[in-house]
Motif scaffolding. Sequence first.
Motif, mmCIF file in Angstrom:
data_model
loop_
_atom_site.group_PDB
_atom_site.id
_atom_site.type_symbol
_atom_site.label_atom_id
_atom_site.label_comp_id
_atom_site.label_asym_id
_atom_site.label_seq_id
_atom_site.Cartn_x
_atom_site.Cartn_y
_atom_site.Cartn_z
ATOM 1 N N GLN A 1 26.836 -34.660 -19.297
ATOM 2 C CA GLN A 1 27.002 -35.974 -17.582
ATOM 3 C C GLN A 1 28.265 -34.765 -16.757
ATOM 4 O O GLN A 1 29.036 -34.148 -17.339
ATOM 5 N N GLN B 1 22.664 -34.057 -24.239
ATOM 6 C CA GLN B 1 23.065 -33.859 -22.940
ATOM 7 C C GLN B 1 24.715 -34.190 -22.784
ATOM 8 O O GLN B 1 25.438 -34.057 -23.385
ATOM 9 N N SER C 1 31.489 -34.036 -20.054
ATOM 10 C CA SER C 1 31.274 -34.212 -20.910
ATOM 11 C C SER C 1 29.723 -34.368 -21.625
ATOM 12 O O SER C 1 28.538 -34.572 -21.184
ATOM 13 N N GLY C 2 30.118 -34.539 -23.051
ATOM 14 C CA GLY C 2 28.452 -34.948 -23.646
ATOM 15 C C GLY C 2 28.792 -33.507 -24.705
ATOM 16 O O GLY C 2 27.643 -33.332 -25.783
#
Length: 121
Positions: free
Chosen positions: A3, A1, A25-26
């Motif tokens: 973000q 995922q 991020s992620g």
Amino acid sequence: QVQLVESGGGLVQAGGSLRLSCAASGRPFSTLAMGWFRQAPGKEREFVAVVGKSAISTYYADSVKGRFTISRDSAKKTVYLQMNSLRPEDTAIYYCAATMRSWYPFTSDYWGQGTQVTVSS
């Protein structure tokens, strides 16, 4: 995922400038093509700009070409949208977007929560 968190929206007079930021991020930032969309009241969401994974390639909607500049900072994992010569018709919620696919045509897989930009006349 992935973000995405936007910041930098606000109220500005016509002719003014704003800079939007979007922290990702992620996923490794280098694997993401990043872009911006916007949605004005009563209208569909529309593409604004995209920057490729290497930061070399960019593409803009005709309505913002020459006024907006998209860029990315790999160290900060952040994409920016510098908006100059703002017009009332630029008023919208601006959404950061990302994909692990090719930068063009840009089809987003991930979305930020949006940040409001209001341009007064």
